[in-house]
Design an enzyme around this catalytic site. Structure first.
Site, short mmCIF file in Angstrom:
data_model
loop_
_atom_site.label_atom_id
_atom_site.label_comp_id
_atom_site.label_asym_id
_atom_site.label_seq_id
_atom_site.Cartn_x
_atom_site.Cartn_y
_atom_site.Cartn_z
CB SER A 222 -0.96 -0.06 1.19
OG SER A 222 -1.96 0.90 1.10
CG ASP A 445 -6.19 -2.59 -4.43
OD1 ASP A 445 -7.01 -2.19 -3.58
OD2 ASP A 445 -4.97 -2.49 -4.30
CG HIS A 474 -5.30 -2.42 -0.30
ND1 HIS A 474 -4.69 -1.82 -1.38
CD2 HIS A 474 -4.76 -1.84 0.80
CE1 HIS A 474 -3.82 -0.92 -0.94
NE2 HIS A 474 -3.84 -0.91 0.38
#
Length: 550
Positions: A222, A445, A474
């Site tokens: 991320s 995502d 994710h």
């Protein structure tokens, strides 16, 4: 990570490897007129004492060790005020070491200390044993000092509704956002100018130096993918291997990235509604996704009028269901609470929503800290509009097509309209000097949409992209997909990367969607303690570490 970071795109290959001056500062009232092609200079890592490791193992991560290092608050003044970064480590046990593997779960604002234990335990032992797996709390976060908490209780229920159906509702949300920015500026005026991505990246290099390593290996999820990309731009000769999973788009810095998230989160919420419709035999909410969606938005309208259990209003409901857009393993628990409320909104259904909010949406003290760092980094990193009229216009336009979380997302980020620090111009991440970087991305995502991975793949020359086709979670490696993990393991073991003949180098099929619960289950069973690697599924454990929103 809900939030995604950015670096402005570099158009000329001739400047791709250039390193120029210190970061520029954007005007408080206007965005830079053109993308920045420069990258801040990378000063030498400060001399830092070697960490003094001590045992800090837990039941599920018994080999964890902990330490700390001191780094300059302002890396331009290495002899000035020092701050402390908290570190964790699972040391290598193999005869031959491949060096440190720094890991980061994203954010901004995510704590990485437990992440070291998870990664070391989730990788095959033959691979993990070759690395010193290093976790760290970035500046401002968790056990690093100072840790910031700008406005404790900012998310205490019940907040004003997210959707501004009246001027009074809009003003109430604006007042909250401005109060958060004001309080943060008062409490941390001396610290906020130094909580940003570039400072965190320089901290990473100080950690490398403290470990006595010439190069590092890096594994980021991320927002951690942005940290990795920026680190690679500033210190390309200090990168040995790098894995980036669920990739931040480095061209939308940060305002535009959040707008794109709104569309993607709405699509992912629609996927959840369609899943509920496919399992109508269990949930009795209808076989048509549109019908199920109507019931969900009717539920939101109802809790705006009368918060469930006096604790779950419209904003809290959105917070509760947002994690389902990150990880479909939560869908059965969210659907169960949804169905219970529709059946009995005044009794057990309200209790079910309160329990689900407590598990998935409530913000505790660590969450207050994480949000404070999230705001500090995002608001400092890049330009944000100061004129609320632009926010209002943009979010009204987006909410017409993406009503699920657009306004909730807007208010979450709204303190940046009032932030007390000046803004930086983000660096380019275009890079021709790195060894092959391995990228992982799910096509659906929502937190870091697929287009961002293609952008980074293009900017990191020689990188390799592995795609989970049809996947919507994710954070996809070490989460139960054996195809993805084979590519990850091969790379960390030997440096082997897939070689495709198109823009995608390898494709893995998505992990299957979850099934409804066989019997009633408590929400707490879905989102286990971050440390419970042994009792929770690997996917639930990972997503407990990655969290949502950051």
């Amino acid at each position: 990570m809900k939030k995604r970071a950015a670096a402005l795109c570099g158009a000329a290959a001739a400047v791709a490897g250039m390193i120029t001056a210190l970061p520029q500062t954007a005007s408080a009232d206007a965005a830079p007129s053109t993308p920045s092609l420069s990258t801040p200079s990378a000063p030498p890592a400060p001399r830092t004492a070697r960490p003094a490791w001590k045992k800090c193992g837990t039941k599920h991560y018994p080999t964890l060790q902990c330490a700390s290092v001191k780094v300059p608050l302002d890396h331009a003044r290495p002899q000035g005020r020092q701050i402390t970064l908290a570190l964790s480590r699972v040391p290598h046990t193999a005869k031959t070491s491949q060096g440190p593997l720094l890991v980061n779960p994203g954010g901004p604002g995510g704590s990485g200390l437990t992440m070291a234990g998870f990664v070391a335990g989730a990788l095959p032992k033959s691979v993990a044993s070759q690395y010193d797996v290093i976790g760290f709390d970035p500046r401002g976060v968790g056990k690093s000092t100072p840790a910031i908490d700008c406005r404790p209780g900012h998310f205490d229920p019940v907040r004003p509704p997210s959707v501004p159906t009246s001027q009074a509702v809009e003003q109430a949300n604006l007042d909250r956002a401005e109060a958060f920015a004001r309080d943060c500026g008062k409490k941390y005026a001396d610290v906020l100018p130094y909580i940003d991505t570039l400072s965190a990246v320089r901290d990473m290099d100080a950690i490398r130096a403290a470990l006595g390593a010439r190069t590092i290996n890096y594994f980021g999820y991320s927002y951690g993918t942005y940290l990795g990309a920026v680190y690679g731009r500033l210190y390309p000769d200090r990168v040995r291997r790098m894995v980036l999973d669920s990739i931040v788009d480095p061209t939308g810095v940060w305002y535009d990235d959040n707008i794109q998230q709104d569309y993607a989160f709405n699509a992912r919420h629609d996927a959840f509604l369609a899943w509920v419709a496919r399992h109508d035999a269990t949930y009795k909410l209808g076989t048509d996704p549109a019908e199920v969606g109507s019931r969900w938005y009717a539920m939101r309208d109802a809790v705006v009028r009368k918060p469930a259990g006096g604790k779950v209003g419209g904003g809290e409901l959105e917070d509760t269901f947002m994690p389902g857009a990150y990880y479909n393993g939560y869908w059965p628990y969210l659907a169960q609470a949804f169905a219970a409320y529709v059946k009995d909104p005044g009794g057990k259904g309200a209790d079910a929503l309160v329990a689900a909010h407590k598990q998935f949406g409530a913000v505790d003290r660590a969450g207050d800290n994480g949000y404070s760092v999230y705001m500090a980094v995002q608001c400092r990193d890049a330009w944000w509009p100061r004129d609320w009229n632009k926010w209002r216009y943009d979010n009204r336009r987006v909410a017409e097509k993406a009503p699920f979380s657009t306004w909730n997302n807007a208010w979450y980020n709204a303190p940046c309209a009032f932030w007390p620090t000046e803004r930086l111009i983000p660096p380019s991440v275009t890079n021709r000097k790195l060894p092959p970087v391995l990228l992982f991305q799910a096509t659906d995502d929502a937190a870091t949409p697929y287009e961002g991975a293609l952008t980074v793949h293009d900017k990191l020359y020689g990188s390799r992209l592995v795609v989970e086709r049809g996947g919507g979670n994710h954070g996809i490696t070490l989460s139960g997909n054996s195809c993805l993990d084979r590519h990850l393991t091969a790379y960390l073991a030997t440096g082997e990367v897939p070689r495709g003949d198109g823009e995608i180098d390898a494709v893995c099929e998505k992990s299957p969607d979850p099934k409804p619960l066989k019997a009633k289950a408590k929400p707490s069973e879905a989102k286990q303690s971050k440390a419970k690697a042994g009792s929770a599924s690997r996917g639930a454990t990972l997503h407990g570490l990655l969290g949502t929103r950051g």
